[in-house]
Design a protein around this motif. Structure first.
Motif, PDB file in Angstrom:
ATOM      1  N   ILE A 133       2.248   7.953   7.595  1.00  0.00           N
ATOM      2  CA  ILE A 133       0.676   7.555   7.739  1.00  0.00           C
ATOM      3  C   ILE A 133       0.753   5.865   7.720  1.00  0.00           C
ATOM      4  O   ILE A 133       0.211   5.268   8.599  1.00  0.00           O
ATOM      5  CB  ILE A 133      -0.315   7.921   6.791  1.00  0.00           C
ATOM      6  CG1 ILE A 133      -0.480   9.545   6.904  1.00  0.00           C
ATOM      7  CG2 ILE A 133      -1.735   7.277   6.897  1.00  0.00           C
ATOM      8  CD1 ILE A 133      -1.265   9.959   5.894  1.00  0.00           C
ATOM      9  N   PHE A 134       1.474   5.224   6.763  1.00  0.00           N
ATOM     10  CA  PHE A 134       1.663   4.093   6.369  1.00  0.00           C
ATOM     11  C   PHE A 134       2.455   3.231   7.645  1.00  0.00           C
ATOM     12  O   PHE A 134       2.019   2.117   7.954  1.00  0.00           O
ATOM     13  CB  PHE A 134       2.273   3.548   4.984  1.00  0.00           C
ATOM     14  CG  PHE A 134       1.089   3.469   4.054  1.00  0.00           C
ATOM     15  CD1 PHE A 134       0.425   2.746   3.725  1.00  0.00           C
ATOM     16  CD2 PHE A 134       1.133   4.768   3.180  1.00  0.00           C
ATOM     17  CE1 PHE A 134      -0.608   2.399   2.571  1.00  0.00           C
ATOM     18  CE2 PHE A 134       0.042   4.882   2.283  1.00  0.00           C
ATOM     19  CZ  PHE A 134      -0.667   3.588   1.923  1.00  0.00           C
ATOM     20  N   VAL A 135       3.376   3.831   8.171  1.00  0.00           N
ATOM     21  CA  VAL A 135       4.147   3.285   9.310  1.00  0.00           C
ATOM     22  C   VAL A 135       3.430   3.353  10.487  1.00  0.00           C
ATOM     23  O   VAL A 135       3.316   2.358  11.159  1.00  0.00           O
ATOM     24  CB  VAL A 135       5.691   4.342   9.497  1.00  0.00           C
ATOM     25  CG1 VAL A 135       6.086   3.946  10.811  1.00  0.00           C
ATOM     26  CG2 VAL A 135       6.398   4.275   8.608  1.00  0.00           C
ATOM     27  N   PHE A 136       2.417   4.255  10.684  1.00  0.00           N
ATOM     28  CA  PHE A 136       1.350   4.464  11.644  1.00  0.00           C
ATOM     29  C   PHE A 136       0.374   3.251  11.624  1.00  0.00           C
ATOM     30  O   PHE A 136       0.158   2.544  12.599  1.00  0.00           O
ATOM     31  CB  PHE A 136       0.761   5.740  11.864  1.00  0.00           C
ATOM     32  CG  PHE A 136      -0.409   5.772  12.842  1.00  0.00           C
ATOM     33  CD1 PHE A 136      -0.067   5.860  14.061  1.00  0.00           C
ATOM     34  CD2 PHE A 136      -1.578   5.429  12.505  1.00  0.00           C
ATOM     35  CE1 PHE A 136      -1.009   5.850  14.952  1.00  0.00           C
ATOM     36  CE2 PHE A 136      -2.715   5.460  13.270  1.00  0.00           C
ATOM     37  CZ  PHE A 136      -2.592   5.685  14.530  1.00  0.00           C
ATOM     38  N   LEU A 137      -0.143   2.944  10.426  1.00  0.00           N
ATOM     39  CA  LEU A 137      -0.872   1.841   9.955  1.00  0.00           C
ATOM     40  C   LEU A 137      -0.278   0.430  10.348  1.00  0.00           C
ATOM     41  O   LEU A 137      -0.878  -0.370  10.850  1.00  0.00           O
ATOM     42  CB  LEU A 137      -1.515   2.158   8.753  1.00  0.00           C
ATOM     43  CG  LEU A 137      -2.598   3.019   8.295  1.00  0.00           C
ATOM     44  CD1 LEU A 137      -2.684   3.007   6.825  1.00  0.00           C
ATOM     45  CD2 LEU A 137      -3.757   2.938   9.124  1.00  0.00           C
ATOM     46  N   LEU A 138       0.971   0.438   9.970  1.00  0.00           N
ATOM     47  CA  LEU A 138       1.590  -0.689  10.306  1.00  0.00           C
ATOM     48  C   LEU A 138       1.669  -1.080  11.464  1.00  0.00           C
ATOM     49  O   LEU A 138       1.503  -2.034  12.139  1.00  0.00           O
ATOM     50  CB  LEU A 138       3.210  -0.865   9.538  1.00  0.00           C
ATOM     51  CG  LEU A 138       3.938  -1.987   9.845  1.00  0.00           C
ATOM     52  CD1 LEU A 138       3.315  -3.151   9.256  1.00  0.00           C
ATOM     53  CD2 LEU A 138       5.407  -1.944   9.042  1.00  0.00           C
ATOM     54  N   GLY A 188       0.623  -1.236  -0.036  1.00  0.00           N
ATOM     55  CA  GLY A 188       0.032  -0.184  -0.033  1.00  0.00           C
ATOM     56  C   GLY A 188       0.829   1.191  -0.073  1.00  0.00           C
ATOM     57  O   GLY A 188       0.669   1.986  -0.657  1.00  0.00           O
ATOM     58  N   ALA A 189       1.920   1.228   0.705  1.00  0.00           N
ATOM     59  CA  ALA A 189       2.708   2.245   0.889  1.00  0.00           C
ATOM     60  C   ALA A 189       3.379   2.661  -0.643  1.00  0.00           C
ATOM     61  O   ALA A 189       3.464   3.849  -1.015  1.00  0.00           O
ATOM     62  CB  ALA A 189       3.853   2.088   1.906  1.00  0.00           C
TER      63      ALA A 189
END
Length: 371
Positions: free
Chosen positions: A81-86, A24-25
């Motif tokens: 954002i994607f690190v947070f989601l991960l 996704g990232a």
């Protein structure tokens, strides 16, 4: 590698979830790159021109200043954002797993509680089930030990009461009849003496089993001269042997030794010989022999008399007596062989009984010092 394989399902699920977040990232970054050039960028510029009624050149300048010049900031925000989601995904997943494990631990002490975890936690589930089974087995063993203790108290209380009642009864008769004829008085005194000895035997065996259970001290192993130990035990048992016209034949060679706790092994040999005296035929002999091997010493006690095959597996049980009718009056409490088995097991050895053709043998194997 082996430990990794144990948690391969959990690792695979975590890898797949992390992989989707990464994909996704990458897709988001790729999409942002498309915003700076190509057909997508041209389409956005035309939409800005139409929406704000400006020329495409002016719209392109606005788009350039708003998007292209700030691309590094946009990429940074997307990555954050994607690190947070991960991180959020992993935190949620492992919180769920921890909740399952805690729920499984709570069921360890529940009667009939079923432990069921996610497929990814299959190894943890198996370990928890094993722990639950172990705890249940220990609880059964504790209950059995408690029941045995209660049986011991009831059993010995009953057996002690019988000779004690007889002693008190005969002494009361003697006390109430001081002019009793000498013959009758002698008979009563002798009977009281026999019952008192029976009472002494039971009390000694009671302390024997208590000492066997409470003695937690480590074994004091030394090299033991087997021949001389057996000679000494035979001398101590001489009165019992003499009373029934039996004798012990010591065929152990003088150079044979055994490695173990001398006090405890003497108790083993003493108990086995007492058992042989009680159950062997009248006017018979009890043979003792031994062989020394590199890894162990094997000692055999043989006597006349046969034990039924269906009883061989029971004679080492506590309180078991082969002939209850005869032994309830003259024998022990049925603890001697059970104590012998416990002590031999403490030495890492084995004890077994064999019986056929009118003969019975008790065979003990004690590991050598080097084994």
């Amino acid at each position: 590698m082996k430990r990794f394989r144990k948690y391969s399902k959990l690792s695979l699920v975590t890898f797949i979830r992390g992989g989707w977040i990464t994909v996704g990232a990458v897709a988001a970054v790729f999409f942002l790159r498309l915003l700076t050039r190509g057909h997508l960028a041209d389409a956005i510029v035309r939409w800005i021109a139409r929406s704000f009624s400006i020329s495409e050149k002016e719209a392109d300048l606005v788009y350039f200043r708003a998007v292209t010049n700030n691309m590094q900031y946009l990429l940074t925000i997307v990555i954050i954002i994607f690190v947070f989601l991960l991180f959020r995904m992993l935190l949620y997943s492992y919180k769920k797993y921890f909740d399952e494990v805690v729920s499984g631990i709570d069921k360890l002490m529940e009667d009939g509680g079923v432990i069921s975890l996610s497929p990814e936690l299959e190894t943890v589930e198996h370990k928890l089930i094993y722990v639950k089974q172990t705890l249940e087995a220990r609880e059964v063993e504790i209950r059995r030990a408690e029941q045995q203790k209660n049986d011991l108290v009831v059993y010995l209380a009953h057996d002690i009461k019988t000779p004690l009642t007889s002693v008190i009864g005969y002494l009361s008769l003697l006390d109430e009849n001081p002019d009793m004829p000498d013959g009758k008085k002698s008979k009563y005194i002798h009977t009281a003496w026999e019952k008192a000895n029976r009472l002494k035997t039971l009390v000694n065996e009671f302390f024997e089993i208590i000492r066997s259970h409470s003695d937690q001290a480590p074994l004091q192993k030394t090299k033991i001269d087997l021949y001389y130990m057996l000679v000494q035990i035979a001398e101590e048992l001489y009165p019992q042997l003499k009373a029934c016209n039996k004798h012990i034949e010591n065929h152990v060679e003088e150079e044979i030794s055994v490695y173990g706790d001398s006090e405890k092994l003497a108790r083993v040999f003493n108990n086995i010989l007492k058992n042989a005296i009680s159950y062997s035929a009248e006017n018979s002999s009890i043979s003792v022999s031994a062989r020394e091997f590199p890894d162990k010493t094997v000692i055999a006690f043989e006597n006349s008399g046969e034990i039924p095959e269906d009883k061989l597996c029971l004679i080492f049980d506590k309180f078991y007596r082969l002939n209850r009718a005869r032994q309830s009056e003259t024998g022990g409490s049925g603890l001697g062989l059970a104590i012998a088995k416990d002590i031999v097991s403490l030495h890492g050895g084995q004890i077994r009984a064999e019986s056929s053709n009118g003969h019975t043998a008790f065979i003990i194997e004690i590991p050598s010092k080097s084994s």
